[in-house]
Design a protein around this motif. Structure first.
Motif, PDB file in Angstrom:
ATOM      1  N   VAL A  80       0.856  -1.195   0.000  1.00  0.00           N
ATOM      2  CA  VAL A  80       0.000   0.000   0.000  1.00  0.00           C
ATOM      3  C   VAL A  80       0.885   1.236   0.000  1.00  0.00           C
ATOM      4  CG1 VAL A  80      -1.829   1.252   1.187  1.00  0.00           C
ATOM      5  CG2 VAL A  80      -1.798  -1.250   1.249  1.00  0.00           C
ATOM      6  N   ILE A  81       0.860   1.991  -1.092  1.00  0.00           N
ATOM      7  CA  ILE A  81       1.705   3.175  -1.223  1.00  0.00           C
ATOM      8  C   ILE A  81       0.871   4.437  -0.996  1.00  0.00           C
ATOM      9  CG2 ILE A  81       3.271   4.464  -2.721  1.00  0.00           C
ATOM     10  CD1 ILE A  81       3.857   1.916  -4.221  1.00  0.00           C
ATOM     11  N   THR A  82       1.159   5.128   0.103  1.00  0.00           N
ATOM     12  CA  THR A  82       0.535   6.425   0.396  1.00  0.00           C
ATOM     13  C   THR A  82       1.660   7.407   0.737  1.00  0.00           C
ATOM     14  OG1 THR A  82       0.177   5.734   2.704  1.00  0.00           O
ATOM     15  CG2 THR A  82      -1.644   5.411   1.170  1.00  0.00           C
ATOM     16  N   SER A  83       1.350   8.464   1.460  1.00  0.00           N
ATOM     17  CA  SER A  83       2.365   9.463   1.798  1.00  0.00           C
ATOM     18  C   SER A  83       2.615   9.492   3.296  1.00  0.00           C
ATOM     19  CB  SER A  83       1.932  10.852   1.318  1.00  0.00           C
ATOM     20  OG  SER A  83       0.829  11.314   2.084  1.00  0.00           O
ATOM     21  N   ASN A  84       3.679  10.159   3.679  1.00  0.00           N
ATOM     22  CA  ASN A  84       3.981  10.353   5.101  1.00  0.00           C
ATOM     23  C   ASN A  84       3.361  11.634   5.640  1.00  0.00           C
ATOM     24  OD1 ASN A  84       5.503   8.004   5.403  1.00  0.00           O
ATOM     25  ND2 ASN A  84       7.398   8.997   4.758  1.00  0.00           N
ATOM     26  N   ARG A  85       2.845  12.473   4.756  1.00  0.00           N
ATOM     27  CA  ARG A  85       2.262  13.748   5.173  1.00  0.00           C
ATOM     28  C   ARG A  85       0.852  13.879   4.627  1.00  0.00           C
ATOM     29  NH1 ARG A  85       5.134  18.446   3.088  1.00  0.00           N
ATOM     30  NH2 ARG A  85       5.424  17.212   1.203  1.00  0.00           N
ATOM     31  N   GLY A  86       0.071  14.707   5.290  1.00  0.00           N
ATOM     32  CA  GLY A  86      -1.297  14.953   4.858  1.00  0.00           C
ATOM     33  C   GLY A  86      -1.393  16.196   3.986  1.00  0.00           C
ATOM     34  N   LEU A  87      -2.541  16.877   4.066  1.00  0.00           N
ATOM     35  CA  LEU A  87      -2.797  18.100   3.289  1.00  0.00           C
ATOM     36  C   LEU A  87      -2.627  17.846   1.793  1.00  0.00           C
ATOM     37  CD1 LEU A  87      -1.003  20.752   5.550  1.00  0.00           C
ATOM     38  CD2 LEU A  87      -3.426  20.144   5.521  1.00  0.00           C
ATOM     39  N   ALA A  88      -3.124  16.687   1.334  1.00  0.00           N
ATOM     40  CA  ALA A  88      -3.028  16.350  -0.090  1.00  0.00           C
ATOM     41  C   ALA A  88      -4.386  15.954  -0.649  1.00  0.00           C
ATOM     42  CB  ALA A  88      -2.020  15.221  -0.290  1.00  0.00           C
ATOM     43  N   GLY A  89      -5.439  16.569  -0.130  1.00  0.00           N
ATOM     44  CA  GLY A  89      -6.774  16.268  -0.628  1.00  0.00           C
ATOM     45  C   GLY A  89      -7.156  14.825  -0.358  1.00  0.00           C
ATOM     46  N   GLY A  90      -7.689  14.159  -1.369  1.00  0.00           N
ATOM     47  CA  GLY A  90      -8.127  12.777  -1.213  1.00  0.00           C
ATOM     48  C   GLY A  90      -7.083  11.753  -1.607  1.00  0.00           C
ATOM     49  N   ILE A 114       3.895   1.420   2.673  1.00  0.00           N
ATOM     50  CA  ILE A 114       4.860   2.438   2.261  1.00  0.00           C
ATOM     51  C   ILE A 114       4.127   3.770   2.388  1.00  0.00           C
ATOM     52  CG2 ILE A 114       6.353   3.280   0.417  1.00  0.00           C
ATOM     53  CD1 ILE A 114       6.374   0.488  -0.756  1.00  0.00           C
ATOM     54  N   GLY A 115       4.347   4.468   3.500  1.00  0.00           N
ATOM     55  CA  GLY A 115       3.613   5.702   3.780  1.00  0.00           C
ATOM     56  C   GLY A 115       2.854   5.593   5.093  1.00  0.00           C
ATOM     57  N   LYS A 116       3.085   6.532   5.981  1.00  0.00           N
ATOM     58  CA  LYS A 116       2.497   6.479   7.327  1.00  0.00           C
ATOM     59  C   LYS A 116       0.989   6.698   7.315  1.00  0.00           C
ATOM     60  CE  LYS A 116       6.763   8.200   9.455  1.00  0.00           C
ATOM     61  NZ  LYS A 116       7.379   9.305  10.231  1.00  0.00           N
ATOM     62  N   LYS A 117       0.494   7.518   6.416  1.00  0.00           N
ATOM     63  CA  LYS A 117      -0.933   7.846   6.421  1.00  0.00           C
ATOM     64  C   LYS A 117      -1.791   6.608   6.140  1.00  0.00           C
ATOM     65  CE  LYS A 117      -0.626  12.172   7.434  1.00  0.00           C
ATOM     66  NZ  LYS A 117      -1.195  12.687   8.692  1.00  0.00           N
ATOM     67  N   GLY A 118      -1.457   5.876   5.112  1.00  0.00           N
ATOM     68  CA  GLY A 118      -2.210   4.660   4.818  1.00  0.00           C
ATOM     69  C   GLY A 118      -2.018   3.608   5.891  1.00  0.00           C
ATOM     70  N   ARG A 119      -0.794   3.490   6.392  1.00  0.00           N
ATOM     71  CA  ARG A 119      -0.510   2.513   7.451  1.00  0.00           C
ATOM     72  C   ARG A 119      -1.375   2.751   8.685  1.00  0.00           C
ATOM     73  NH1 ARG A 119       4.731   3.821  10.628  1.00  0.00           N
ATOM     74  NH2 ARG A 119       3.221   5.361  11.370  1.00  0.00           N
ATOM     75  N   ASP A 132       6.682  -2.289   7.541  1.00  0.00           N
ATOM     76  CA  ASP A 132       6.552  -0.840   7.360  1.00  0.00           C
ATOM     77  C   ASP A 132       7.794  -0.307   6.658  1.00  0.00           C
ATOM     78  OD1 ASP A 132       5.952   1.824   7.463  1.00  0.00           O
ATOM     79  OD2 ASP A 132       6.283   2.053   9.624  1.00  0.00           O
ATOM     80  N   TYR A 133       7.604   0.220   5.446  1.00  0.00           N
ATOM     81  CA  TYR A 133       8.696   0.812   4.670  1.00  0.00           C
ATOM     82  C   TYR A 133       8.392   2.286   4.390  1.00  0.00           C
ATOM     83  CZ  TYR A 133       9.784  -4.113   3.681  1.00  0.00           C
ATOM     84  OH  TYR A 133      10.074  -5.456   3.792  1.00  0.00           O
ATOM     85  N   SER A 134       7.844   2.978   5.384  1.00  0.00           N
ATOM     86  CA  SER A 134       7.339   4.335   5.170  1.00  0.00           C
ATOM     87  C   SER A 134       8.413   5.316   4.714  1.00  0.00           C
ATOM     88  CB  SER A 134       6.668   4.860   6.448  1.00  0.00           C
ATOM     89  OG  SER A 134       5.507   4.120   6.732  1.00  0.00           O
ATOM     90  N   GLU A 135       9.654   5.120   5.168  1.00  0.00           N
ATOM     91  CA  GLU A 135      10.713   6.065   4.811  1.00  0.00           C
ATOM     92  C   GLU A 135      11.094   5.987   3.336  1.00  0.00           C
ATOM     93  OE1 GLU A 135      11.595   8.398   6.913  1.00  0.00           O
ATOM     94  OE2 GLU A 135      10.165   7.469   8.274  1.00  0.00           O
ATOM     95  N   VAL A 136      10.736   4.888   2.687  1.00  0.00           N
ATOM     96  CA  VAL A 136      11.100   4.704   1.283  1.00  0.00           C
ATOM     97  C   VAL A 136      10.478   5.775   0.401  1.00  0.00           C
ATOM     98  CG1 VAL A 136      10.755   3.171  -0.707  1.00  0.00           C
ATOM     99  CG2 VAL A 136      11.517   2.235   1.487  1.00  0.00           C
TER     100      VAL A 136
END
Length: 293
Positions: A80-90, A114-119, A132-136
């Motif tokens: 699951v690839i998401t982002s580590n930060r928010g404020l990106a809409g949907g 991959i990404g804290k938000k989805g995790r 967890d490979y969020s830093e990638v």
């Protein structure tokens, strides 16, 4: 009606927020240009990789290899690839909805995040976070994709998982980002899924029978790991471009909304000020008439 002081304070607060959203929009725009160029340069390669491997297997027929047959385990690994930060809409929520709304059962899914938000969201909803490979996602490298591939193939070979899926946001252009759920393993020669956009001319290509040198099994051992690593790396690159595009749009909308709110508050402030002046004039005139009488 709110007092002039309250309106002024709120206006000042919104103006400060607007300055932040403007700055974030500019930063996202600069990052988007770099990520967009990288995604566009590599997209053709990863599309060709997907079409070539699936086409090879389709023209080969049945090959008795573990990578091409479902494992004995019912567990399904989902990257699951998401982002580590928010404020990106949907951007993040669309991927979460894609996973939770799919036919994959929650109890059978093992998330490689991959990404804290989805995790974090999937963990709260009861999904098992296997790794967890969020830093990638901060700066994707092909080496990172290879490490993830090695871990997944080891679990697949040990029959800990029976399928490998990839959930990411495909980058079409600056304003169009497509949440995509793609099956990586076992490679399905009859699947209609597509990685990226398919070239219409591919339908007319010759379906020649494939011959392998060395043997088919040895060839699959060399090809499939590179195939999976390439698709994961391509998905990471497209996800970064999509994230910055989504954040740029979100910050642009936030800036425009702040401008509208400031205009509304200015109108309210002027009305309140005019009402206050009118009240003072009425009191002065009333006082003068009382003294004259």
């Amino acid at each position: 009606m709110a007092s002039m002081r309250d309106i002024k304070r709120r206006k000042t607060s919104i103006q400060s927020t607007q300055q932040i959203t403007k700055a974030m929009k500019l930063v996202s725009t600069v990052k988007l240009q770099r990520a967009k160029t990288r995604a566009e340069r590599s997209k053709a390669y990863f599309n060709c990789m997907y079409e070539t491997i699936t086409g090879m297997i389709r023209r080969t027929g049945h090959i008795d290899h573990p990578y091409l047959t479902s494992g004995s385990s019912d567990k399904k690994a989902v990257i699951v690839i998401t982002s580590n930060r928010g404020l990106a809409g949907g951007y993040n929520s669309n991927i979460v909805k894609l996973v939770t709304g799919s036919e994959l059962k929650k109890e059978d899914v093992e998330v490689y995040a991959i990404g804290k938000k989805g995790r974090d969201v999937l963990k709260r909803r009861g999904y098992n976070i296997k790794a967890d490979y969020s830093e990638v996602i901060n700066e994707p490298l092909y080496k990172d994709a290879m490490e993830i591939t090695d871990a997944l193939l080891e679990a697949f070979s040990n029959k800990e998982i029976g399928e490998i899926w990839l959930a990411y946001t495909g980058f079409k252009n600056t304003v169009s980002h497509i949440p995509t759920l793609l099956k990586l393993l076992p490679v399905d020669s009859e699947s209609e899924e597509e990685y990226g956009e398919k070239d219409p001319s591919d339908a007319s290509k010759s379906a020649a029978i494939m011959n392998y040198e060395p043997e088919e099994t040895e060839a699959m051992e060399m090809i499939i790991p590179k195939y999976i690593a390439s698709l994961i790396y391509g998905a990471l690159i497209e996800a970064v471009a999509s994230e910055n595009g989504a954040r740029m749009q979100a910050m642009d909308s936030a800036t425009s909304n702040a401008e509208e709110m400031i205009g509304t508050l200015e109108l309210q402030y002027n009305r309140a000020r005019q009402g206050h002046i009118t009240q003072e004039l009425t009191e002065i005139i009333g006082g003068a008439e009382a003294l004259s009488s």
